[in-house]
Structures are given as structure tokens and as C-alpha cells.
Design an enzyme around this catalytic site. Structure first.
Site, PDB file in Angstrom:
ATOM      1  N   LYS A  67       1.045  -1.439  -0.164  1.00  0.00           N
ATOM      2  CA  LYS A  67       0.108  -0.201   0.174  1.00  0.00           C
ATOM      3  C   LYS A  67       1.017   1.186  -0.068  1.00  0.00           C
ATOM      4  CE  LYS A  67      -2.856   1.966   3.146  1.00  0.00           C
ATOM      5  NZ  LYS A  67      -3.884   2.223   4.844  1.00  0.00           N
ATOM      6  N   ARG A 110     -10.512  -1.670   7.235  1.00  0.00           N
ATOM      7  CA  ARG A 110      -9.668  -2.675   7.494  1.00  0.00           C
ATOM      8  C   ARG A 110      -9.416  -2.205   9.216  1.00  0.00           C
ATOM      9  NH1 ARG A 110      -4.997   0.341   9.075  1.00  0.00           N
ATOM     10  NH2 ARG A 110      -2.706  -0.146   6.977  1.00  0.00           N
ATOM     11  N   GLN A 138     -11.861   8.464  10.749  1.00  0.00           N
ATOM     12  CA  GLN A 138     -12.191   7.611  11.345  1.00  0.00           C
ATOM     13  C   GLN A 138     -13.265   6.821  11.997  1.00  0.00           C
ATOM     14  OE1 GLN A 138      -9.751   4.985   8.870  1.00  0.00           O
ATOM     15  NE2 GLN A 138      -8.797   6.569   8.046  1.00  0.00           N
ATOM     16  N   ASN A 159     -14.728  14.467  22.369  1.00  0.00           N
ATOM     17  CA  ASN A 159     -13.902  14.580  20.624  1.00  0.00           C
ATOM     18  C   ASN A 159     -13.373  16.572  21.905  1.00  0.00           C
ATOM     19  OD1 ASN A 159     -12.205  14.612  18.802  1.00  0.00           O
ATOM     20  ND2 ASN A 159     -13.797  15.757  18.318  1.00  0.00           N
ATOM     21  N   MET A 219      -6.333   2.922  18.258  1.00  0.00           N
ATOM     22  CA  MET A 219      -6.049   2.585  17.198  1.00  0.00           C
ATOM     23  C   MET A 219      -6.090   4.085  16.335  1.00  0.00           C
ATOM     24  SD  MET A 219      -7.192  -0.263  17.023  1.00  0.00           S
ATOM     25  CE  MET A 219      -7.154  -0.540  15.722  1.00  0.00           C
ATOM     26  N   GLY A 220      -5.795   5.236  17.079  1.00  0.00           N
ATOM     27  CA  GLY A 220      -4.971   7.079  16.142  1.00  0.00           C
ATOM     28  C   GLY A 220      -3.750   6.787  16.234  1.00  0.00           C
ATOM     29  N   THR A 221      -2.663   6.448  17.471  1.00  0.00           N
ATOM     30  CA  THR A 221      -1.286   5.965  17.318  1.00  0.00           C
ATOM     31  C   THR A 221      -0.731   5.612  16.010  1.00  0.00           C
ATOM     32  OG1 THR A 221      -1.426   7.154  19.354  1.00  0.00           O
ATOM     33  CG2 THR A 221       0.802   6.158  19.072  1.00  0.00           C
ATOM     34  N   LYS A 226       3.440  10.133  18.673  1.00  0.00           N
ATOM     35  CA  LYS A 226       1.436  10.384  18.882  1.00  0.00           C
ATOM     36  C   LYS A 226       1.518   9.891  20.049  1.00  0.00           C
ATOM     37  CE  LYS A 226      -0.746  10.966  13.774  1.00  0.00           C
ATOM     38  NZ  LYS A 226      -1.181  10.532  13.447  1.00  0.00           N
ATOM     39  N   GLY A 292      -3.644  -0.732  17.534  1.00  0.00           N
ATOM     40  CA  GLY A 292      -4.011  -0.907  16.827  1.00  0.00           C
ATOM     41  C   GLY A 292      -2.668   0.242  15.433  1.00  0.00           C
TER      42      GLY A 292
HETATM   43  P1  NAD Z   1      -9.083  12.999  11.289  1.00  0.00           P
HETATM   44  O1  NAD Z   1      -7.807  14.516  11.373  1.00  0.00           O
HETATM   45  O2  NAD Z   1     -10.009  13.049  10.681  1.00  0.00           O
HETATM   46  O3  NAD Z   1      -9.619  13.194  12.410  1.00  0.00           O
HETATM   47  C1  NAD Z   1      -8.529  13.732  13.713  1.00  0.00           C
HETATM   48  C2  NAD Z   1      -9.416  13.245  15.124  1.00  0.00           C
HETATM   49  O4  NAD Z   1      -8.472  13.672  16.267  1.00  0.00           O
HETATM   50  C3  NAD Z   1     -10.340  14.913  15.160  1.00  0.00           C
HETATM   51  O5  NAD Z   1     -11.115  14.060  16.532  1.00  0.00           O
HETATM   52  C4  NAD Z   1      -9.985  15.923  16.031  1.00  0.00           C
HETATM   53  O6  NAD Z   1     -10.760  17.091  16.945  1.00  0.00           O
HETATM   54  C5  NAD Z   1      -9.035  14.478  17.409  1.00  0.00           C
HETATM   55  N1  NAD Z   1      -7.314  15.211  17.653  1.00  0.00           N
HETATM   56  C6  NAD Z   1      -6.270  15.947  16.865  1.00  0.00           C
HETATM   57  N2  NAD Z   1      -6.128  16.621  18.036  1.00  0.00           N
HETATM   58  C7  NAD Z   1      -5.990  16.215  19.115  1.00  0.00           C
HETATM   59  C8  NAD Z   1      -5.825  16.727  19.613  1.00  0.00           C
HETATM   60  N3  NAD Z   1      -4.590  17.631  19.914  1.00  0.00           N
HETATM   61  N4  NAD Z   1      -6.230  16.438  21.153  1.00  0.00           N
HETATM   62  C9  NAD Z   1      -7.328  15.529  21.153  1.00  0.00           C
HETATM   63  N5  NAD Z   1      -7.106  15.532  19.991  1.00  0.00           N
HETATM   64  C10 NAD Z   1      -6.831  15.711  18.671  1.00  0.00           C
HETATM   65  O7  NAD Z   1      -7.914  11.959  11.412  1.00  0.00           O
HETATM   66  P2  NAD Z   1      -8.867  10.573  11.124  1.00  0.00           P
HETATM   67  O8  NAD Z   1      -8.668   9.684   9.885  1.00  0.00           O
HETATM   68  O9  NAD Z   1     -10.153   9.930  11.928  1.00  0.00           O
HETATM   69  O10 NAD Z   1      -7.534   9.568  11.707  1.00  0.00           O
HETATM   70  C11 NAD Z   1      -7.269   9.501  13.417  1.00  0.00           C
HETATM   71  C12 NAD Z   1      -6.089   9.111  13.338  1.00  0.00           C
HETATM   72  O11 NAD Z   1      -5.899   7.461  13.236  1.00  0.00           O
HETATM   73  C13 NAD Z   1      -5.071   9.571  13.311  1.00  0.00           C
HETATM   74  O12 NAD Z   1      -4.021   9.719  13.667  1.00  0.00           O
HETATM   75  C14 NAD Z   1      -4.774   8.673  12.184  1.00  0.00           C
HETATM   76  O13 NAD Z   1      -3.558   8.493  11.618  1.00  0.00           O
HETATM   77  C15 NAD Z   1      -5.093   6.957  12.728  1.00  0.00           C
HETATM   78  N6  NAD Z   1      -4.816   6.397  11.878  1.00  0.00           N
HETATM   79  C16 NAD Z   1      -4.503   4.670  12.206  1.00  0.00           C
HETATM   80  C17 NAD Z   1      -4.593   4.032  11.534  1.00  0.00           C
HETATM   81  C18 NAD Z   1      -4.197   2.434  11.942  1.00  0.00           C
HETATM   82  O14 NAD Z   1      -4.572   1.179  11.183  1.00  0.00           O
HETATM   83  N7  NAD Z   1      -3.731   2.720  12.971  1.00  0.00           N
HETATM   84  C19 NAD Z   1      -5.088   3.974  10.563  1.00  0.00           C
HETATM   85  C20 NAD Z   1      -5.956   4.903   9.920  1.00  0.00           C
HETATM   86  C21 NAD Z   1      -5.462   6.017  10.441  1.00  0.00           C
END
Ligand code: NAD
Length: 321
Positions: A67, A110, A138, A159, A219-221, A226, A292
Site C-alpha cells: 500500500k 480494515r 475514521q 472529542n 487506534m489513532g497512534t 503520537k 492497533g
Molecule cells: P481526522 O483528522 O479526520 O481526525 C482527527 C481526530 O483527532 C479528530 O477527532 C480531532 O478532533 C482529534 N484531534 C486532533 N488533534 C488532537 C489533539 N491534539 N488532542 C485531542 N484530539 C485531537 O483523522 P482520522 O482520519 O480520523 O485519523 C485519526 C487518527 O487515526 C490519525 O492519527 C491517523 O493517522 C490514525 N489512523 C490509524 C490507522 C491505524 O491503522 N491504526 C489507520 C488510519 C488512521
């Protein structure tokens, strides 16, 4: 070569098949028949973009590919999503490119599938309240998959930008569940399962805010630096992940690991639970945490399902390549 454009993906796969495909590949990793190859992720010095390539090979399923894509922060101004990705599949017998598949929706699906699988295997069976931290792109996929595969009766959410929570309220209502926007103390005190899906670089939840018996899907980090939960919480929990090496370098585990408070031997691959080599949750009071990080094999597994489905339905667009 088969081409599946981004716009065609949604009609070719749903959460059920995503969950099955991701669960299967986690199991193959645990059995040693599938592996991810080293990840490339770099700032390209243009458009503030980060470009990356993730690849891997599932020998059992004969799925080889990559990817490619990343993060373009200014895309939103052009009406495009910031995260852009494309999946390429190759014939493992010849190396010929077999398919190119739009990867944006698949990434969200996924990732949500991985979180739902962690809930299935690690959360208490009587979990009723889902807590959502994060309301970005996400988050709605995460929430839909968790509700579809769990037994939740209610959702609470927080949020940093409260106005974005309406997105979650709409999904909850769509799925017939009540939703309430709450502060993080309340969320931790009420939720049986918590999903964190933000791009935060500092902890949003600490150990004192989380009840015994909670399952947390972080799931975000997915990048160095991060962080969504406090390192104390990670150390307190029984920790599971998609891939241990990624967890300690770019995942939620990186902070406790770098502080010398968590070593690799304390982290279990979720695949080991799926194949029965690890019992997963052992008590009702235990806090379980799934880190994740997002691996190539997840992308390849779901892209492969999409290609097979397009062929089965006779809608695959083929070009000579
Ligand atoms: P997005 O930009 O659409 O949303 C970001 C979210 O984080 C929002 O809810 C925003 O309010 C919040 N946010 C931003 N800065 C913040 C802070 N300093 N403190 C608290 N909250 C904060 O992004 P997304 O597409 O929803 O992706 C969210 C995260 O998931 C990203 O870090 C992305 O890289 C990660 N991600 C992980 C995977 C995985 O496989 N684990 C896959 C895709 C995305």
C-alpha cells in the site's frame, strides 16, 4: 491487470468480509505464514506531505503486495481526503502486477475491522457501553464496526472539538443506539469498551479514569510521537497488538517501551489469541488494551477480497499491463 477505482470499492466489500479477512491474516501472522516487510514513511519536502509504503506477503493465501500513500494536509481545501492510498497486488509466482485498488475506504474499514476483532476477543462478554474518543474521519467507521459486531446498548463520546461529535450522534441514531457527549472522567466511569481514534500527541486518558474490566482499542497512534493514553495505563493493562515491532516503535506502546516500563515480552499479538495460543482476557477485572498500529497485511487482505469479488461478479476492469 485489474483496476478497482476508489468509487467502486464500497459496493464490493462490507464489514463482515473485512473482519473475516483481517482476522484470518492476524492468524496467519501468528502461525508464521504471513509477514510484513519493513515500512517506509518519510516527509517528502513538498506540500507538507508524508509518503509511505507498507508491504507484506501472506504465503498461505498467496497475497503479495503493497500500500502506498500518506498524508497531504492541504487536501481538504480541494475537497479531497487528507489520507490518500492505493493498494497494488502482485502475483507471488511471477511478480507481475495483478491489481491496483483504491485504498482510502479500505484503510478505514480494515482499521475498524481490527478494532472490532480486538473487542470480540478481549472485551468482557457483558460489555454494554461503548466510549468513543475522537470524532474525525475514521471515528464513524470505528463506531459502526464496533456496534455491528458487539452487543452495545449505548454510546458515550468525547472529542477535543465538541462540535464534531454530531457525526457520532448521527451514526448512533442510524444504528438505533442512544448517544451522549460527555467529559472524559464520565466516559471512563461508564464505558465498558473505549475506542481512541485521534491524532493526538499527548495522553487523553489516564489510568485513574478507566474502570477495572475495561477494554481499550487504541487506534489513532500510528507514528512516532503520537499518544492517546497515559503510559501508566498501558503498563497497568494486559497489552495486545497487531504487530509487536510496530507497537513499540510507532504505536501506543512506544512511550512505556521507551521509558523502559514495558518490554516486548509483555505484549501479545492478537493473532496468538485468535489461534488459541494465548487465552486473551483472563479475568473480568483486567484492563485489556489493543494497540492497533495498522499493518500492510490488513490492507492486502481486504484488497484481495475486493478483487476476488469484482472477478466473481464480472465487473473487474482489466487492462493489458
Ligand atoms: P481526522 O483528522 O479526520 O481526525 C482527527 C481526530 O483527532 C479528530 O477527532 C480531532 O478532533 C482529534 N484531534 C486532533 N488533534 C488532537 C489533539 N491534539 N488532542 C485531542 N484530539 C485531537 O483523522 P482520522 O482520519 O480520523 O485519523 C485519526 C487518527 O487515526 C490519525 O492519527 C491517523 O493517522 C490514525 N489512523 C490509524 C490507522 C491505524 O491503522 N491504526 C489507520 C488510519 C488512521
Amino acid at each position: 491487470m485489474i483496476i478497482i477505482p476508489e468509487g467502486a470499492v464500497s459496493s464490493l466489500i462490507g464489514f463482515r468480509r473485512c473482519v473475516d479477512a483481517v482476522e484470518q491474516v492476524f492468524a496467519s501472522m501468528a502461525k508464521g505464514t504471513a509477514k510484513n516487510l519493513p515500512v517506509v514513511r518519510e516527509e517528502i519536502g513538498h506540500a507538507d506531505a508524508i509518503f509511505g509504503v507498507k508491504s507484506g506477503f501472506d504465503r498461505a493465501a498467496k497475497v503479495l503486495g503493497l500500500k502506498a500513500g500518506g498524508f497531504w494536509p492541504a487536501n481538504i481545501e480541494q475537497g479531497l481526503t487528507n489520507h490518500q492510498s492505493s493498494v497494488f497486488l502482485f502475483d507471488p509466482d511471477t511478480g507481475k502486477c495483478r491489481a491496483m485498488v483504491g485504498g482510502n475506504l479500505l484503510t478505514a474499514m480494515r482499521t475498524a475491522a481490527a478494532s472490532a476483532i480486538s473487542i470480540k476477543y478481549l472485551a468482557r462478554k457483558d460489555a454494554k457501553v461503548l466510549g468513543m474518543i475522537g470524532a474525525g474521519h475514521q471515528s464513524t467507521y470505528q463506531m459502526r464496526a464496533a456496534i455491528e459486531f458487539g452487543q452495545f446498548e449505548r454510546v458515550v463520546g468525547w472529542n477535543i472539538q465538541a462540535e464534531q461529535l454530531s457525526r457520532l450522534a448521527i451514526v448512533a441514531s442510524d444504528m438505533g443506539l442512544p448517544f451522549e457527549a460527555v467529559e472524559r472522567d464520565t466516559l471512563g466511569a461508564q464505558a465498558d469498551v473505549i475506542i481512541t481514534i485521534t491524532s493526538s500527541f499527548e495522553p487523553l486518558l489516564n489510568a485513574a479514569q478507566v474502570r477495572p474490566g475495561t477494554h481499550i482499542s487504541c487506534m489513532g497512534t500510528d507514528t512516532r510521537g503520537k499518544q492517546e493514553v497515559d503510559a501508566d495505563l498501558v503498563v497497568t493493562a494486559s497489552v495486545f497488538t497487531d504487530e509487536i515491532e510496530q507497537a513499540v516503535t510507532i504505536g501506543e506502546c512506544q512511550h512505556a517501551f521507551n521509558q523502559g516500563r514495558l518490554d516486548r515480552s509483555r505484549i501479545t499479538a492478537l493473532g496468538a489469541v485468535i489461534v488459541g495460543d494465548h487465552q486473551g482476557r483472563s479475568t473480568a477485572d483486567e484492563i485489556t488494551l489493543f494497540d492497533g498500529t495498522g499493518i500492510a497485511l490488513q490492507d492486502l487482505a481486504v484488497a484481495s477480497v475486493v478483487v476476488e469479488e469484482a472477478i466473481r461478479r464480472g465487473v473487474a476492469v482489466e487492462v493489458d499491463f
